[in-house]
Design a protein around this motif. Structure first.
Motif, PDB file in Angstrom:
ATOM      1  N   ILE A   7       0.882  -1.172   0.000  1.00 53.04           N
ATOM      2  CA  ILE A   7       0.000   0.000   0.000  1.00 53.04           C
ATOM      3  C   ILE A   7       0.915   1.216   0.000  1.00 53.04           C
ATOM      4  N   ILE A   8       0.745   2.044  -1.022  1.00 47.09           N
ATOM      5  CA  ILE A   8       1.644   3.162  -1.289  1.00 47.09           C
ATOM      6  C   ILE A   8       0.815   4.428  -1.399  1.00 47.09           C
ATOM      7  N   ARG A   9       1.197   5.456  -0.658  1.00 41.61           N
ATOM      8  CA  ARG A   9       0.484   6.735  -0.729  1.00 41.61           C
ATOM      9  C   ARG A   9       1.442   7.803  -1.250  1.00 41.61           C
ATOM     10  N   ALA A  10       1.040   8.444  -2.355  1.00 40.32           N
ATOM     11  CA  ALA A  10       1.830   9.523  -2.944  1.00 40.32           C
ATOM     12  C   ALA A  10       1.434  10.856  -2.307  1.00 40.32           C
ATOM     13  N   ARG A  11       2.391  11.762  -2.254  1.00 45.84           N
ATOM     14  CA  ARG A  11       2.076  13.120  -1.808  1.00 45.84           C
ATOM     15  C   ARG A  11       1.142  13.767  -2.829  1.00 45.84           C
ATOM     16  N   LYS A  12       0.328  14.694  -2.346  1.00 47.64           N
ATOM     17  CA  LYS A  12      -0.631  15.391  -3.206  1.00 47.64           C
ATOM     18  C   LYS A  12       0.104  16.027  -4.388  1.00 47.64           C
ATOM     19  N   GLY A  13      -0.445  15.801  -5.561  1.00 45.65           N
ATOM     20  CA  GLY A  13       0.136  16.353  -6.780  1.00 45.65           C
ATOM     21  C   GLY A  13       1.113  15.408  -7.473  1.00 45.65           C
ATOM     22  N   TYR A  14       1.428  14.280  -6.850  1.00 43.00           N
ATOM     23  CA  TYR A  14       2.394  13.338  -7.417  1.00 43.00           C
ATOM     24  C   TYR A  14       1.750  12.009  -7.836  1.00 43.00           C
ATOM     25  N   GLU A  15       0.432  12.015  -7.959  1.00 38.51           N
ATOM     26  CA  GLU A  15      -0.274  10.790  -8.327  1.00 38.51           C
ATOM     27  C   GLU A  15       0.194  10.252  -9.681  1.00 38.51           C
ATOM     28  N   GLN A  16       0.338  11.110 -10.653  1.00 34.74           N
ATOM     29  CA  GLN A  16       0.732  10.680 -11.995  1.00 34.74           C
ATOM     30  C   GLN A  16       2.156  10.135 -11.997  1.00 34.74           C
ATOM     31  N   ALA A  17       3.049  10.772 -11.280  1.00 38.88           N
ATOM     32  CA  ALA A  17       4.437  10.299 -11.206  1.00 38.88           C
ATOM     33  C   ALA A  17       4.496   8.920 -10.548  1.00 38.88           C
ATOM     34  N   MET A  18       3.715   8.721  -9.496  1.00 39.71           N
ATOM     35  CA  MET A  18       3.699   7.423  -8.821  1.00 39.71           C
ATOM     36  C   MET A  18       3.105   6.359  -9.741  1.00 39.71           C
ATOM     37  N   SER A  19       2.025   6.697 -10.408  1.00 39.88           N
ATOM     38  CA  SER A  19       1.398   5.769 -11.331  1.00 39.88           C
ATOM     39  C   SER A  19       2.386   5.345 -12.415  1.00 39.88           C
ATOM     40  N   GLN A  20       3.077   6.289 -13.001  1.00 42.22           N
ATOM     41  CA  GLN A  20       4.033   5.990 -14.063  1.00 42.22           C
ATOM     42  C   GLN A  20       5.167   5.103 -13.552  1.00 42.22           C
ATOM     43  N   ALA A  21       5.672   5.385 -12.355  1.00 35.48           N
ATOM     44  CA  ALA A  21       6.750   4.563 -11.784  1.00 35.48           C
ATOM     45  C   ALA A  21       6.285   3.127 -11.559  1.00 35.48           C
ATOM     46  N   LEU A  22       5.065   2.955 -11.072  1.00 37.98           N
ATOM     47  CA  LEU A  22       4.527   1.610 -10.858  1.00 37.98           C
ATOM     48  C   LEU A  22       4.293   0.878 -12.180  1.00 37.98           C
ATOM     49  N   LEU A  23       3.819   1.605 -13.175  1.00 35.35           N
ATOM     50  CA  LEU A  23       3.578   0.977 -14.479  1.00 35.35           C
ATOM     51  C   LEU A  23       4.882   0.551 -15.152  1.00 35.35           C
ATOM     52  N   GLU A  24       5.963   1.265 -14.891  1.00 33.11           N
ATOM     53  CA  GLU A  24       7.273   0.847 -15.403  1.00 33.11           C
ATOM     54  C   GLU A  24       7.697  -0.485 -14.786  1.00 33.11           C
ATOM     55  N   VAL A  25       7.439  -0.643 -13.491  1.00 27.61           N
ATOM     56  CA  VAL A  25       7.742  -1.922 -12.840  1.00 27.61           C
ATOM     57  C   VAL A  25       6.875  -3.023 -13.452  1.00 27.61           C
ATOM     58  N   ALA A  26       5.591  -2.747 -13.618  1.00 32.78           N
ATOM     59  CA  ALA A  26       4.671  -3.738 -14.173  1.00 32.78           C
ATOM     60  C   ALA A  26       5.119  -4.174 -15.571  1.00 32.78           C
ATOM     61  N   GLU A  27       5.539  -3.241 -16.387  1.00 30.26           N
ATOM     62  CA  GLU A  27       6.000  -3.564 -17.737  1.00 30.26           C
ATOM     63  C   GLU A  27       7.249  -4.438 -17.688  1.00 30.26           C
ATOM     64  N   HIS A  28       8.179  -4.102 -16.812  1.00 31.67           N
ATOM     65  CA  HIS A  28       9.395  -4.912 -16.653  1.00 31.67           C
ATOM     66  C   HIS A  28       9.039  -6.339 -16.223  1.00 31.67           C
ATOM     67  N   VAL A  29       8.135  -6.446 -15.267  1.00 31.71           N
ATOM     68  CA  VAL A  29       7.719  -7.772 -14.786  1.00 31.71           C
ATOM     69  C   VAL A  29       7.121  -8.581 -15.940  1.00 31.71           C
ATOM     70  N   ARG A  30       6.231  -7.963 -16.698  1.00 35.42           N
ATOM     71  CA  ARG A  30       5.576  -8.635 -17.816  1.00 35.42           C
ATOM     72  C   ARG A  30       6.605  -9.169 -18.825  1.00 35.42           C
ATOM     73  N   GLU A  31       7.640  -8.391 -19.090  1.00 39.43           N
ATOM     74  CA  GLU A  31       8.610  -8.747 -20.125  1.00 39.43           C
ATOM     75  C   GLU A  31       9.758  -9.625 -19.634  1.00 39.43           C
ATOM     76  N   ASN A  32      10.053  -9.607 -18.328  1.00 39.54           N
ATOM     77  CA  ASN A  32      11.303 -10.212 -17.856  1.00 39.54           C
ATOM     78  C   ASN A  32      11.198 -11.202 -16.709  1.00 39.54           C
ATOM     79  N   GLU A  33      10.058 -11.311 -16.064  1.00 37.08           N
ATOM     80  CA  GLU A  33       9.975 -12.135 -14.853  1.00 37.08           C
ATOM     81  C   GLU A  33       8.920 -13.229 -15.012  1.00 37.08           C
TER      82      GLU A  33
END
Length: 99
Positions: A7-33
């Motif tokens: 469970i991860i809570r981003a500071r106000k105004g950083y929702e998009q940055a957090m979402s993008q960082a998580l989606l990068e992990v998800a993409e890596h997992v899909r392709e490599n793990e």
């Protein structure tokens, strides 16, 4: 099956940055793990600053590979300055699932 729920809570105004960082992990997992059986990212409907991941691993080695990967280290490098509080991690042994 081993699982991690985060469970991860981003500071106000950083929702998009957090979402993008998580989606990068998800993409890596899909392709490599292949032994990461599932990697789900969700964003809370009532508080868009709150994200949840649910991660399913074939075994401890798969979990260790994921947690020790450069993409996870990169995620925490991005996330750390934009977190609102600590990340809550729950590591579990899966008891039941519907596939």
């Amino acid at each position: 099956m081993l699982t991690i729920t985060a469970i991860i809570r981003a500071r106000k105004g950083y929702e998009q940055a957090m979402s993008q960082a998580l989606l990068e992990v998800a993409e890596h997992v899909r392709e490599n793990e292949a032994a990461t059986v599932g990697f789900f990212v969700s964003q809370d409907l009532s508080d868009p600053r709150v994200f949840t991941t649910y991660e399913r691993f074939a075994d401890q080695a798969a979990m260790d590979t994921h947690n020790g990967s450069p993409v996870v280290a990169r995620f925490f490098g991005i996330a750390k300055p934009i977190l609102d509080g600590e990340v809550t991690l729950v590591t579990s042994q899966e008891v039941s699932s519907k596939a």
